[in-house]
Design a protein around this motif. Structure first.
Motif, PDB file in Angstrom:
ATOM      1  N   PHE A   1       0.866  -1.136  -0.001  1.00  0.00           N
ATOM      2  CA  PHE A   1      -0.096  -0.055  -0.034  1.00  0.00           C
ATOM      3  C   PHE A   1       0.882   1.233  -0.094  1.00  0.00           C
ATOM      4  O   PHE A   1       0.452   2.393  -0.258  1.00  0.00           O
ATOM      5  CB  PHE A   1      -0.960  -0.120   1.155  1.00  0.00           C
ATOM      6  N   TYR A   2       2.042   1.108   0.153  1.00  0.00           N
ATOM      7  CA  TYR A   2       3.094   2.271   0.300  1.00  0.00           C
ATOM      8  C   TYR A   2       3.194   2.904  -1.127  1.00  0.00           C
ATOM      9  O   TYR A   2       3.270   4.093  -1.386  1.00  0.00           O
ATOM     10  CB  TYR A   2       4.612   1.766   0.440  1.00  0.00           C
ATOM     11  N   PHE A   3       3.017   1.813  -1.995  1.00  0.00           N
ATOM     12  CA  PHE A   3       2.955   2.257  -3.599  1.00  0.00           C
ATOM     13  C   PHE A   3       1.588   2.629  -4.315  1.00  0.00           C
ATOM     14  O   PHE A   3       1.616   3.470  -5.323  1.00  0.00           O
ATOM     15  CB  PHE A   3       3.522   1.407  -4.465  1.00  0.00           C
ATOM     16  N   ALA A   4       0.437   2.733  -3.447  1.00  0.00           N
ATOM     17  CA  ALA A   4      -0.673   2.925  -3.835  1.00  0.00           C
ATOM     18  C   ALA A   4      -1.027   4.620  -3.535  1.00  0.00           C
ATOM     19  O   ALA A   4      -0.454   5.358  -2.941  1.00  0.00           O
ATOM     20  CB  ALA A   4      -1.657   2.305  -3.018  1.00  0.00           C
ATOM     21  N   PRO A   5      -2.077   4.967  -4.576  1.00  0.00           N
ATOM     22  CA  PRO A   5      -2.234   6.378  -4.332  1.00  0.00           C
ATOM     23  C   PRO A   5      -2.823   7.067  -3.087  1.00  0.00           C
ATOM     24  O   PRO A   5      -3.673   5.920  -2.469  1.00  0.00           O
ATOM     25  CB  PRO A   5      -3.034   6.708  -5.760  1.00  0.00           C
ATOM     26  N   LYS A   6      -2.245   7.821  -2.459  1.00  0.00           N
ATOM     27  CA  LYS A   6      -2.634   8.043  -1.224  1.00  0.00           C
ATOM     28  C   LYS A   6      -4.073   8.720  -1.003  1.00  0.00           C
ATOM     29  O   LYS A   6      -4.599   8.498   0.133  1.00  0.00           O
ATOM     30  CB  LYS A   6      -1.595   9.472  -0.683  1.00  0.00           C
ATOM     31  N   ASN A   7      -4.638   8.997  -2.083  1.00  0.00           N
ATOM     32  CA  ASN A   7      -5.896   9.592  -1.912  1.00  0.00           C
ATOM     33  C   ASN A   7      -7.171   8.308  -2.019  1.00  0.00           C
ATOM     34  O   ASN A   7      -8.288   8.512  -1.736  1.00  0.00           O
ATOM     35  CB  ASN A   7      -6.521  10.381  -3.217  1.00  0.00           C
TER      36      ASN A   7
ATOM     37  N   THR B   1      -8.642   6.265   2.480  1.00  0.00           N
ATOM     38  CA  THR B   1     -10.080   7.120   3.126  1.00  0.00           C
ATOM     39  C   THR B   1     -10.828   6.147   4.475  1.00  0.00           C
ATOM     40  O   THR B   1     -10.698   5.046   4.086  1.00  0.00           O
ATOM     41  CB  THR B   1     -11.158   7.685   2.139  1.00  0.00           C
ATOM     42  N   LEU B   2     -11.112   6.927   5.078  1.00  0.00           N
ATOM     43  CA  LEU B   2     -11.792   6.031   6.394  1.00  0.00           C
ATOM     44  C   LEU B   2     -13.080   5.473   5.729  1.00  0.00           C
ATOM     45  O   LEU B   2     -13.346   4.211   6.029  1.00  0.00           O
ATOM     46  CB  LEU B   2     -12.181   6.958   7.386  1.00  0.00           C
ATOM     47  N   GLY B   3     -13.792   6.182   4.718  1.00  0.00           N
ATOM     48  CA  GLY B   3     -15.071   5.587   4.237  1.00  0.00           C
ATOM     49  C   GLY B   3     -14.744   4.274   3.602  1.00  0.00           C
ATOM     50  O   GLY B   3     -15.542   3.369   3.774  1.00  0.00           O
ATOM     51  N   LEU B   4     -13.638   4.242   2.567  1.00  0.00           N
ATOM     52  CA  LEU B   4     -13.449   2.756   1.839  1.00  0.00           C
ATOM     53  C   LEU B   4     -13.086   1.800   2.867  1.00  0.00           C
ATOM     54  O   LEU B   4     -13.600   0.724   2.423  1.00  0.00           O
ATOM     55  CB  LEU B   4     -12.433   3.261   0.878  1.00  0.00           C
ATOM     56  N   SER B   5     -12.307   2.149   3.865  1.00  0.00           N
ATOM     57  CA  SER B   5     -11.901   1.180   4.856  1.00  0.00           C
ATOM     58  C   SER B   5     -13.073   0.278   5.494  1.00  0.00           C
ATOM     59  O   SER B   5     -13.258  -0.595   5.669  1.00  0.00           O
ATOM     60  CB  SER B   5     -10.782   1.379   5.470  1.00  0.00           C
ATOM     61  N   ILE B   6     -14.259   1.492   5.835  1.00  0.00           N
ATOM     62  CA  ILE B   6     -15.450   0.957   6.430  1.00  0.00           C
ATOM     63  C   ILE B   6     -16.242   0.198   5.354  1.00  0.00           C
ATOM     64  O   ILE B   6     -16.827  -1.108   5.821  1.00  0.00           O
ATOM     65  CB  ILE B   6     -16.194   2.080   7.003  1.00  0.00           C
ATOM     66  N   PHE B   7     -16.279   0.647   4.080  1.00  0.00           N
ATOM     67  CA  PHE B   7     -17.258   0.020   3.138  1.00  0.00           C
ATOM     68  C   PHE B   7     -16.600  -1.298   2.855  1.00  0.00           C
ATOM     69  O   PHE B   7     -17.487  -2.197   2.668  1.00  0.00           O
ATOM     70  CB  PHE B   7     -17.027   0.823   1.897  1.00  0.00           C
TER      71      PHE B   7
END
Ligand SMILES: [Zn+2]
Length: 86
Positions: free
Chosen positions: A20-26, A29-35
């Motif tokens: 995930f270090y190489f993934a785009p930082k945007n 998000t908290l929403g995606l992690s909860i989703f």
């Protein structure tokens, strides 16, 4: 086996955490992690309530999604802590 298929998939997906270090930082998000927790919650709770029966393939898929969501959450919180400490 001491772990169920879902928990094994969750722990196995933690291996992805450094990537995930190489993934785009945007993406973090908290929403995606909860989703990403929702499929596991729906699968687990509908099974728990006796509405349907899950299977190992579904448990692994929802477990991987949940694990990725947990990785995103860890990255998000780490990023926020670093921003606060700066
Ligand atoms: Zn389990």
């Amino acid at each position: 086996m001491p772990l169920c298929a879902r928990c094994t998939a969750i722990y196995a997906s933690y291996i992805l955490l450094p990537l995930f270090y190489f993934a785009p930082k945007n993406l973090f998000t908290l929403g995606l992690s909860i989703f990403l927790q929702l499929p596991m919650l729906i699968d687990g709770l509908t099974q728990r309530w006796g509405l349907r029966e899950s299977n190992n393939v579904l448990r692994v898929i929802t477990g991987i999604l949940s694990g990725i969501g947990q990785c995103l959450f860890i990255w998000f919180m780490s990023y926020m802590i670093i921003q606060i400490l700066k």
